[in-house]
Structures are given as structure tokens and as C-alpha cells.
Design a protein around this motif. Structure first.
Motif, PDB file in Angstrom:
ATOM      1  N   ARG A 150      34.252  39.204  34.998  1.00  0.00           N
ATOM      2  CA  ARG A 150      35.102  40.371  35.248  1.00  0.00           C
ATOM      3  C   ARG A 150      36.115  40.077  36.363  1.00  0.00           C
ATOM      4  N   ALA A 151      35.634  39.460  37.433  1.00  0.00           N
ATOM      5  CA  ALA A 151      36.532  39.162  38.551  1.00  0.00           C
ATOM      6  C   ALA A 151      37.684  38.271  38.112  1.00  0.00           C
ATOM      7  N   ILE A 152      37.397  37.316  37.246  1.00  0.00           N
ATOM      8  CA  ILE A 152      38.461  36.432  36.743  1.00  0.00           C
ATOM      9  C   ILE A 152      39.430  37.210  35.858  1.00  0.00           C
ATOM     10  N   LEU A 153      38.883  38.018  34.957  1.00  0.00           N
ATOM     11  CA  LEU A 153      39.721  38.741  33.993  1.00  0.00           C
ATOM     12  C   LEU A 153      40.662  39.726  34.663  1.00  0.00           C
ATOM     13  N   SER A 191      45.127  35.814  37.870  1.00  0.00           N
ATOM     14  CA  SER A 191      45.003  35.327  36.491  1.00  0.00           C
ATOM     15  C   SER A 191      46.183  35.766  35.631  1.00  0.00           C
ATOM     16  N   ALA A 192      47.344  35.939  36.259  1.00  0.00           N
ATOM     17  CA  ALA A 192      48.513  36.464  35.539  1.00  0.00           C
ATOM     18  C   ALA A 192      48.942  35.576  34.381  1.00  0.00           C
ATOM     19  N   GLU A 193      48.677  34.286  34.450  1.00  0.00           N
ATOM     20  CA  GLU A 193      49.108  33.364  33.405  1.00  0.00           C
ATOM     21  C   GLU A 193      48.062  33.181  32.306  1.00  0.00           C
ATOM     22  N   MET A 194      47.027  33.983  32.320  1.00  0.00           N
ATOM     23  CA  MET A 194      45.971  33.827  31.329  1.00  0.00           C
ATOM     24  C   MET A 194      46.485  34.064  29.911  1.00  0.00           C
ATOM     25  N   ARG A 195      46.123  33.195  29.002  1.00  0.00           N
ATOM     26  CA  ARG A 195      46.504  33.330  27.605  1.00  0.00           C
ATOM     27  C   ARG A 195      45.706  34.454  26.945  1.00  0.00           C
ATOM     28  N   GLU A 245      41.675  35.277  27.277  1.00  0.00           N
ATOM     29  CA  GLU A 245      41.209  36.617  27.620  1.00  0.00           C
ATOM     30  C   GLU A 245      40.169  37.108  26.613  1.00  0.00           C
ATOM     31  N   ALA A 246      40.478  36.966  25.336  1.00  0.00           N
ATOM     32  CA  ALA A 246      39.564  37.434  24.293  1.00  0.00           C
ATOM     33  C   ALA A 246      38.225  36.715  24.356  1.00  0.00           C
ATOM     34  N   LEU A 247      38.267  35.401  24.591  1.00  0.00           N
ATOM     35  CA  LEU A 247      37.030  34.634  24.620  1.00  0.00           C
ATOM     36  C   LEU A 247      36.199  34.931  25.865  1.00  0.00           C
ATOM     37  N   LEU A 248      36.861  35.182  26.986  1.00  0.00           N
ATOM     38  CA  LEU A 248      36.125  35.521  28.203  1.00  0.00           C
ATOM     39  C   LEU A 248      35.429  36.878  28.060  1.00  0.00           C
ATOM     40  N   TYR A 249      36.129  37.853  27.496  1.00  0.00           N
ATOM     41  CA  TYR A 249      35.490  39.149  27.255  1.00  0.00           C
ATOM     42  C   TYR A 249      34.269  38.986  26.353  1.00  0.00           C
ATOM     43  N   ARG A 279      45.080  43.382  37.041  1.00  0.00           N
ATOM     44  CA  ARG A 279      46.034  42.643  36.197  1.00  0.00           C
ATOM     45  C   ARG A 279      46.398  43.407  34.934  1.00  0.00           C
ATOM     46  N   LEU A 280      45.421  44.035  34.273  1.00  0.00           N
ATOM     47  CA  LEU A 280      45.715  44.754  33.038  1.00  0.00           C
ATOM     48  C   LEU A 280      46.550  46.002  33.298  1.00  0.00           C
TER      49      LEU A 280
END
Length: 226
Positions: free
Chosen positions: A50-53, A58-62, A66-70, A155-156
Motif C-alpha cells: 500500500r505504501a508503495i502504491l 511512485s508517480a512513474e509507476m506503470r 499498479e495492477a499487479l501490485l494490487y 498519488r491516486l
């Protein structure tokens, strides 16, 4: 005795956490075994994910990342918390579940819906909610709430309004396609009014359940739990 699995869904600022906490407190006061949890999170591993997401670092996250981390956090959550709780006869109340990934990563980010759904099948192991409560309100209104909240934004929250509108539209589409599984509640009203509708939906779900408390919502009362 199998418990029940209740999920609160909705766009940012819809009041999910407030209503989930309030419902858990009301049921617990009635003697119902309740487990309150959230996604992403709910486990030690999930909270680190959660902290990473949500970090603005983590603005550059693909979107795929994102989907795989969730999904990774969800798989751990199902194994450690959600499935054991339901199997132990508890009312498990979760702030977000798999439909959030469909709304945010497929609806909002534009990833192929079939692929996002497939990831959820792996992550959930077939666990599905007994009741999905969608707290709905316009994207602009929800964002205004989030940006005025004391806990700050993530971020979201900072994604463009069009992203949040797509998320809302996807939620509404999911609910319209499976009306027996969802209850859609206008979250633009006061917390007390929203809570009344939540209580009605949950009481219908628990009616006839062997663990149902003898008291009802009017007898136990309601109030926001922060």
C-alpha cells in the motif's frame, strides 16, 4: 457457520472508510463477530505494498505494475484475513476489493478489462463478496472532499479529473450489469443519511443468517467511527 463478506466500493472521497468503520461498530455492539479490514493492506505485506502504491514517489509507476501490485496485496489478504474470517463465521467488512481494480486499472487506466479480471481470479482464489455497497458521487465532489481532508492526498488522488470520472463510470457499469450483487447509495448526502441506507442493505443480507443479532439498526443506533 459461514460468515458474510461485505465490501464497500466507490470513487475517492465517497466516505467508504467512515461507513465501513461505523457499520463494524454497530454490528459489534450487537454481538456480531466482525472483522474490519481494507485494501490495499490488511496484512503486514499488504500494508507495505500500500505504501508503495499510494506514495507520490511512485508517480512513474506503470498501469501494469499498479495492477499487479494490487493483485499481489489482495492474494495475501485473501489467504491471511478474508477467507479465514468468512470461514470462521465472521462478518468481514472490507474497504475495497477486486472491483476496485476493475474500476481503477481497467476503467481508469485503460488496461484490457479481460486481463484485469483474469488477474483478480488468481488473486481472490474465487472468493466473492456477499454484498457490494457502491457509495456513489460525482468525481469532482469526491476530489473536493479528499483535498480538504486532514489526512492529505496520495498519488491516486492527484490523477486528472477525467481519470476519476472513468473510474466512477466503470463502477456504475459494474453495478448495472449485476444489480442483484450491488447496492448503489448516493454518497453526496450526510453521513447519517448514507448510514441509514447502508444499514437497510446489510440487515436484508443478514436476515435469516444464523448469527444475526436480535436487535436491529434502530435499537443499536448509529454514529460515525473515525
Amino acid at each position: 457457520m459461514r460468515g458474510r463478506f461485505i465490501v464497500f466500493e466507490g470513487p475517492e472521497g465517497s466516505g467508504k472508510s467512515t461507513q465501513a468503520n461505523r457499520l463494524a461498530a454497530r454490528l459489534a455492539a450487537s454481538g456480531v463477530p466482525v472483522r474490519l479490514t481494507r485494501e490495499p493492506g490488511g496484512t503486514a505485506i499488504g500494508e507495505r505494498v500500500r505504501a508503495i502504491l499510494l506514495s507520490e514517489q511512485s508517480a512513474e509507476m506503470r498501469p501494469e505494475t499498479e495492477a499487479l501490485l494490487y493483485a499481489a496485496a489482495r492474494a495475501q489478504h485473501v489467504a491471511e484475513v478474508l477467507r479465514p474470517g468468512v470461514e470462521n463465521g465472521e462478518i468481514v467488512i472490507c474497504d475495497r476489493f477486486a472491483d476496485s481494480s476493475i474500476a481503477y486499472q481497467a476503467g481508469g487506466r485503460g488496461l484490457p478489462a479481460a486481463e484485469v479480471v483474469g488477474i483478480q481470479r488468481l488473486a481472490t482464489g474465487g472468493l466473492t463478496p456477499d454484498l457490494r455497497i457502491l457509495l456513489d458521487l460525482p468525481a469532482e465532489a469526491g476530489l473536493a472532499r479528499r483535498f480538504s481532508a486532514d489526512e492529505g492526498v496520495n498519488r491516486l488522488d492527484r490523477a486528472e479529473t477525467a481519470f476519476h470520472q472513468r473510474v466512477r463510470d466503470c463502477y456504475l457499469g459494474l453495478a448495472a450489469a449485476a444489480q442483484d450483487d450491488w447496492v448503489v447509495i448516493d454518497a453526496g448526502r450526510s453521513p447519517e443519511e448514507v448510514a441509514g441506507d447502508v444499514d437497510q442493505a446489510v440487515d436484508r443480507l443478514l436476515e435469516g443468517w444464523s448469527g444475526r443479532p436480535a436487535t436491529n439498526a434502530a435499537e443499536t443506533g448509529s454514529g460515525d467511527v473515525e
